[in-house]
Design an enzyme around this catalytic site. Structure first.
Site, mmCIF file in Angstrom:
data_model
loop_
_atom_site.group_PDB
_atom_site.id
_atom_site.type_symbol
_atom_site.label_atom_id
_atom_site.label_comp_id
_atom_site.label_asym_id
_atom_site.label_seq_id
_atom_site.Cartn_x
_atom_site.Cartn_y
_atom_site.Cartn_z
ATOM 1 N N TRP A 60 0.832 -1.212 0.000
ATOM 2 C CA TRP A 60 0.000 0.000 0.000
ATOM 3 C C TRP A 60 0.861 1.254 0.000
ATOM 4 O O TRP A 60 0.547 2.259 -0.598
ATOM 5 C CB TRP A 60 -0.938 -0.016 1.215
ATOM 6 C CG TRP A 60 -1.822 1.189 1.322
ATOM 7 C CD1 TRP A 60 -3.048 1.371 0.755
ATOM 8 C CD2 TRP A 60 -1.542 2.417 2.037
ATOM 9 N NE1 TRP A 60 -3.561 2.607 1.063
ATOM 10 C CE2 TRP A 60 -2.655 3.269 1.857
ATOM 11 C CE3 TRP A 60 -0.479 2.870 2.804
ATOM 12 C CZ2 TRP A 60 -2.725 4.547 2.415
ATOM 13 C CZ3 TRP A 60 -0.557 4.134 3.359
ATOM 14 C CH2 TRP A 60 -1.672 4.951 3.155
ATOM 15 N N HIS A 61 2.001 1.162 0.712
ATOM 16 C CA HIS A 61 2.859 2.329 0.854
ATOM 17 C C HIS A 61 3.626 2.669 -0.408
ATOM 18 O O HIS A 61 4.006 3.818 -0.607
ATOM 19 C CB HIS A 61 3.834 2.137 2.016
ATOM 20 C CG HIS A 61 3.235 2.420 3.355
ATOM 21 N ND1 HIS A 61 2.594 1.468 4.106
ATOM 22 C CD2 HIS A 61 3.158 3.576 4.072
ATOM 23 C CE1 HIS A 61 2.161 2.012 5.234
ATOM 24 N NE2 HIS A 61 2.485 3.291 5.243
ATOM 25 N N GLY A 62 3.929 1.652 -1.208
ATOM 26 C CA GLY A 62 4.709 1.967 -2.405
ATOM 27 C C GLY A 62 4.896 0.757 -3.282
ATOM 28 O O GLY A 62 4.688 -0.383 -2.853
#
Lengths: 317, 461
Positions: free
Chosen positions: B301-303
């Site tokens: 989700w973060h990257g």
């Protein structure tokens, strides 16, 4: 709710007043350098170096010939001014752009009605400069506003500047604040960098063409003759110059100065460190004199030019 | 329009004034217009993504409210599947021209959460499309959270809010605190970390370790600062949207850390990923597997880089290992708690190294330099610990870090600075403090202006 509203309003007023006072101090000595240090604006305290040229242009003296142009012209000819009492050398910087050269020469012609010649020595790339976000505002637009000469520019030029920088940044009071307050200069120039839009010329010489022709006509009206020469150009740019030469033929100034691109004097790249100015031994006066002779020996610029004796030692700074 | 801009302050003033002037039953309409304006001020092209998400989940919610058991599951999975695909599309774009709508990672989770809650029967579907649109696009939280839960925000939107002096006052405090964290702390620290990580091959390992520690503080100040701004803005409008950070670096374990860090995301993942996978109800192996999956999802989700996946995986491993360590009864003495806190910080910061690095290779290179090229003496001799700052600036930053952690310490002790200030400190002194803080924020902003100061780190998610 009213109580909170008035509290917020009072708070905002206090903050605004304190900020305004801080800005006021930032243009006053001795607070100016202190505030610049506090706000990390030391890099925004220098002077543009353009205004002295305009002041000098307006001074009445016995000179009858003007030599002006970019910083390469300055490197070559500025030290020779003291040996040539009939010549005034006001060469500054490419960043002043051709409109600025026109305004400078105009200022000179107004205070020197006996002028016979105006020598304009400009690198071809200088003639292609547009109102960009890097130098155009700081060195060109601000100079025009500060010297009150913006009104003498063509409306299309003023529109181009407004489109690039915004009308707000061409106001006299705005320019004054940006010039004198390191805080305003930092904020203004950074804002410009983000929100400005460089002017896109329709062809490489659009702006320069207009003002070379205007300067030519202005000189004629004042009984003077305009000479346009190229600064010496490093070999590195030879191919680029060939391309520019084709575009140059489409300009109006090419009919006035057909040999401008043809007469470019090229020198080896080893003579320069930045591909513009001469460096090392080639920045010594003796070599510069030789370069002037080689580049302009067949032109009126060389006629009657007294060069510095070879035992003198001048290095371009 | 950034939350931290003069334009936003003016925008907020107008929104708040009209919001409280309107009858409560019409406030959501005004908020919808304001949120739309706020979002599209970023880029009009973002509208398509936002509109799709809003319409798709709104319709799905209505259908779920009507449908029977058999069709409901398929409908839920279809909706989730489409949204996950959309997120993956923007996470791994097929072409550079694909423009990821700002905040999609946040509002998509928010919308998916709503659908799941309707499916579970915890809430009734929202029938008013405008009100639902406000829920998805609520401007204080739309770009970078905190991720809202439908049972929390929707009822507030239905009720509307009356002007509450204390709430608005508290919101203004939060705005000031958020500005301080972001402008005074996060931005300058960010430049230092960028300097170190950008030249890591030439930096002593000791300086890189120092930079990694500073990154932990930078990330906290950046994101907690943004959250404070969002929460403060919502509070000024009368809405409670919950806290996103609870003194995370005071955590006594990694498990505890995730109860305190980005609470809205970690609780969303727990409720909608970990528990549906089975949570800890299917035995230990399954529990650890579920934890790993949840944290890998968090990493994704973060990257899109592998380094984010590694970061998530590291935290998953931490959770598994902590599960294997028998828990000690009682809290222990202060020294024990402090050691635990330091160890937890070290573990979390180790993982942040992968989060910050541009790639896994870079992370390992930095780790290698920290372990085998420490060069502490060289760092102090050549001043590489300054990372582009002067000694005075570094001292002021360190003082700022102490202040931030002191405030966190007070909050950890449940001491409200706001309450204390209101009761014990005379108004003149309070006002002087506010003015000095505001001027300090403006001064640091001016110093950092034009120096490539970072926008909110989480905005790109």
């Amino acid at each position: 709710m009213k109580k909170l509203f008035w509290k917020c309003a009072l708070f905002c007023f206090i903050i605004t007043a304190l900020c305004a006072f801080f800005l006021f101090l930032s243009v006053k000595e001795p607070f100016r350098p202190m505030i610049a240090r506090l706000t990390s604006c030391e890099d925004f305290m220098d002077e543009s170096g353009m205004l002295p040229g305009f002041e000098k242009a307006g001074q009445q003296d016995q000179t009858t010939q003007l030599v002006t142009g970019d910083s390469i012209c300055r490197q070559l000819f500025a030290p020779l001014e003291q040996y040539n009492p009939e010549k005034r050398v006001l060469a500054t910087n490419a960043a002043l752009m051709m409109p600025g050269q026109y305004l400078l020469a105009r200022e000179y012609l107004q205070s020197h009605p006996e002028t016979t010649d105006v020598f304009l020595v400009m690198h071809p790339l200088t003639l292609t400069r547009t109102f960009d976000l890097e130098w155009g505002y700081r060195y060109a637009a601000m100079t025009y506003v500060e010297t009150d000469t913006l009104q003498y520019l063509d409306e299309s030029t003023r529109n181009a500047m407004e489109g690039a920088y915004g009308a707000f940044f061409l106001r006299k009071d705005t320019v004054w604040m940006i010039e004198n307050s390191p805080i305003c200069r930092k904020l203004g120039l950074n804002y410009m960098n983000t929100h400005g839009k460089p002017y896109e010329q329709s062809h490489s010489f659009e702006i320069a063409d207009l003002y070379v022709v205007r300067l030519y006509n202005l000189c004629r009206e004042n009984g003077a003759r305009l000479h346009l020469y190229s600064s010496p150009v490093a070999e590195y740019y030879r191919e680029e110059m060939a391309v520019l030469a084709v575009e140059y033929q489409e300009t109006r100034m090419s009919s006035l100065f057909p040999d401008y691109m043809e007469d470019i004097w090229y020198y080896p790249d080893e003579w320069t460190e930045d591909l513009s100015h001469f460096s090392g031994e080639y920045a010594q006066r003796e070599r510069l004199n030789e370069i002037i002779e080689q580049a302009y020996g067949q032109t009126p610029l060389w006629e009657g030019l007294d060069v510095v004796p070879s035992d003198a030692d001048y290095t371009y700074k | 329009m950034a939350l931290l801009s003069f334009g936003f302050l003016f925008f907020m003033a107008v929104v708040v004034a009209v919001h409280y002037a309107l009858p409560r039953r019409f406030q959501y309409i005004w908020l919808c217009l304001a949120s739309l304006f706020y979002y599209l001020a970023g880029d009009v092209r973002y509208f398509a993504g936002m509109a799709f998400c809003t319409v798709a989940t709104y319709v799905t919610g209505l259908l779920l409210g009507r449908g029977d058991g058999r069709g409901k599951k398929a409908l839920l999975f279809s909706c989730m599947g489409v949204h996950i695909l959309v997120l993956l599309l923007f996470r791994y774009p097929p072409a550079k021209s694909v423009l990821a709508p700002m905040g999609i990672s946040f509002y998509a989770l928010q919308a998916m959460g709503y659908v799941i809650e309707v499916y579970r029967g915890n809430i009734k579907p929202e029938r008013n499309p405008v009100r639902y649109a406000v829920y998805v696009a609520f401007f204080p939280t739309v770009t970078s959270g905190p991720i809202q839960r439908a049972p929390g925000l929707l009822p507030q939107l239905r009720e509307g809010t009356d002007f509450d002096y204390d709430k608005v006052h508290s919101g203004l405090y939060m705005l000031l605190w958020g500005c301080l964290l972001k402008q005074v702390m996060a931005n300058p620290l960010g430049r230092m970390v960028d300097h170190a990580y950008g030249n890591y091959a030439d930096m002593p390992g000791a300086a890189l370790l120092w930079a990694t520690v500073l990154y932990a503080v930078q990330l906290y100040c950046d994101f907690a600062g943004y959250s404070a701004l969002a929460i403060g803005a919502a509070k000024i409008l009368g809405f409670d949207i919950g806290r996103n950070f609870e003194q995370p670096y005071f955590a006594a374990s990694v498990r505890d850390f995730w109860k305190r860090w980005h609470i809205s995301l970690s609780s969303w993942l727990k409720d909608y990923v970990y528990i549906p996978l089975g949570g800890n109800r299917k035995g230990k192996c399954r529990k650890y597997g579920n934890l790993m999956v949840t944290f890998l999802v968090s990493g994704l989700w973060h990257g899109s880089g592998l380094n984010y996946l590694v970061w998530g995986g590291i935290h998953g491993i931490y959770q598994v290992l902590e599960g294997c360590i028998p828990r000690r009864d009682g809290r222990g003495c202060a020294a024990y708690r402090m050691v635990r806190g330091v160890v937890t910080f070290a573990l979390v910061d180790f993982a942040w190294l992968f989060f910050r690095a541009d790639s896994v290779e870079q992370a390992f290179s930095i780790l290698h330099r920290i372990l085998f090229c420490f060069q502490f003496k060289e760092m102090t001799y050549y001043g590489s610990y300054l990372m582009g700052r002067t000694k005075t600036e570094l001292c002021l930053l360190l003082a700022g870090i102490v202040l931030v952690f002191f405030v966190d310490f007070l909050h950890e002790r449940r001491i409200s600075i706001e309450g204390f200030a209101a009761r014990r400190i005379p108004p003149v002194v309070r006002w002087t403090a506010y003015i000095v803080l505001t001027l300090g924020i403006l001064l640091v902003t001016l110093r950092e202006f034009g120096q490539g100061a970072a926008s909110f780190i989480y905005t790109r998610f």
